[in-house]
Write an enzyme that holds these catalytic residues in place. Sequence first.
Site, mmCIF file in Angstrom:
data_model
loop_
_atom_site.group_PDB
_atom_site.id
_atom_site.type_symbol
_atom_site.label_atom_id
_atom_site.label_comp_id
_atom_site.label_asym_id
_atom_site.label_seq_id
_atom_site.Cartn_x
_atom_site.Cartn_y
_atom_site.Cartn_z
ATOM 1 N N GLU A 28 0.821 -1.148 0.051
ATOM 2 C CA GLU A 28 0.155 -0.233 0.167
ATOM 3 C C GLU A 28 0.573 0.993 -0.017
ATOM 4 O OE1 GLU A 28 -2.838 -0.069 -0.770
ATOM 5 O OE2 GLU A 28 -3.889 -1.202 0.892
ATOM 6 N N HIS A 29 0.086 2.370 -1.129
ATOM 7 C CA HIS A 29 1.368 4.029 -1.186
ATOM 8 C C HIS A 29 3.161 3.489 -1.545
ATOM 9 C CE1 HIS A 29 -1.591 6.573 0.115
ATOM 10 N NE2 HIS A 29 -2.536 5.590 1.010
ATOM 11 N N ASP A 167 -4.374 0.796 -9.492
ATOM 12 C CA ASP A 167 -5.917 -0.098 -8.797
ATOM 13 C C ASP A 167 -6.222 -0.828 -10.338
ATOM 14 O OD1 ASP A 167 -5.845 0.734 -6.280
ATOM 15 O OD2 ASP A 167 -6.971 3.032 -6.575
HETATM 16 C C1 GLA Z 1 -5.436 5.149 -3.792
HETATM 17 C C2 GLA Z 1 -4.442 4.855 -5.121
HETATM 18 C C3 GLA Z 1 -2.978 3.658 -5.770
HETATM 19 C C4 GLA Z 1 -2.549 3.431 -4.770
HETATM 20 C C5 GLA Z 1 -3.506 3.205 -3.001
HETATM 21 C C6 GLA Z 1 -2.557 3.242 -1.889
HETATM 22 O O1 GLA Z 1 -5.898 2.977 -4.184
HETATM 23 O O2 GLA Z 1 -5.345 4.860 -6.277
HETATM 24 O O3 GLA Z 1 -2.582 4.459 -6.580
HETATM 25 O O4 GLA Z 1 -1.369 4.308 -4.348
HETATM 26 O O5 GLA Z 1 -4.031 4.349 -2.962
HETATM 27 O O6 GLA Z 1 -1.649 2.259 -1.996
#
Ligand code: GLA
Length: 377
Positions: A28-29, A167
């Site tokens: 994540e991130h 995503d």
């Molecule tokens: C959102 C963003 C992704 C990613 C996530 C965290 O979903 O759209 O690109 O950065 O947050 O992992």
Amino acid sequence: MNEAFHRIYGARPDGIWAAPGRVNLIGEHTDYNDGFALPIAIPQRTLVAARRRRDGRLRLHSAQAGGPVIDLRPADLVPGVTTTWGAYPAGVLWALREAGHRVGGADLHIDSTVPTGAGLSSSAALECAVAFALADLYGLALDAPALALLAQRAENGFAGVPCGVMDQMASACCTVGAALHLDVRAGVHEQVPFAPEAGGMTLLVVDTRVKHDLGDGAYAALRAGCERAAALLGLAALRDLTPAELPRATRALPARLVPLVQHVVTENARVAEAVAHLRAGDPAALGPILSRGHASLRDDFRISCAESDLVVDTALAHGALGARMTGGGFGGSVIVLAEESATRTLGAAVTAAFGAAGYQAPHLFPVSPSAGARRIA
Ligand code: GLA
């Protein structure tokens, strides 16, 4: 979809396309830090019935948003003009044209089972369904990763959300029975078999009903913090920092950036660990990795919330193998990996805990790794 399309536009669509939402198992991130992630597509998806138009106009209708058809002329397809949900499909057409593809107009009718604001990538599902539809309608030779990048471009450049590519890659490229191991810098991905049910497990999504919004500035601030840290360390991205180098790096950074770096570096390592367990045929071993990932997002990255923490704590107290918030943070959904036999009591305990805390009842549903975007009719 055919009947609804006909009712709205008075004709049959040329085809129907589908693109799923996602949950991220771990990573994540990390995407905008050039790193790694491991999402799966979920069964909830967005459908787009589409028909070519010769006049370059884009007409949009959504079963969920209702209201009159949004009618956009070519001159309207510039960033900032459309600010409603229509910015996502309009942004895809804009991104395709901006990239030099010859794409005319279209009539689109959209229907979706991906909840919005739940951290399940409803916007990526919408963008990808539209990207796949327009690419097919206009015979563009673009593969799934290329369409994912254009969908991300739509979100960054048109809808104004500075998201990474996870995503859109998940929605475009995932397959049934597998998690998608993404290496963002290398621009490569591989399918890693993941079938929790086969191992007697359930992957449960708990939508906390706390609406999260990536456009509200907090996401952009985190991204900027990570990029600043990389720059101060003389690195192209935080991807370039290994866990062994963390102590030296953190001594060189301002205190406010240290927890961000700490999260990103350890999170990239957790993706590698998770992939190794899946490859070894041990999906249950993901559990502790998920829980450690949650602690890192809660304590270092600081993007969890009381509701998400309550889901995680309650699930773990009732026998879950692991649990973590998934997606951008500040609400949205939590994933829980549990033995199938524990799922019912655990779910009831989470719902009861929400009641006791005075929170709105959460929405719980099991998911399994599902298909990515494609034409379905
Ligand atoms: C959102 C963003 C992704 C990613 C996530 C965290 O979903 O759209 O690109 O950065 O947050 O992992």
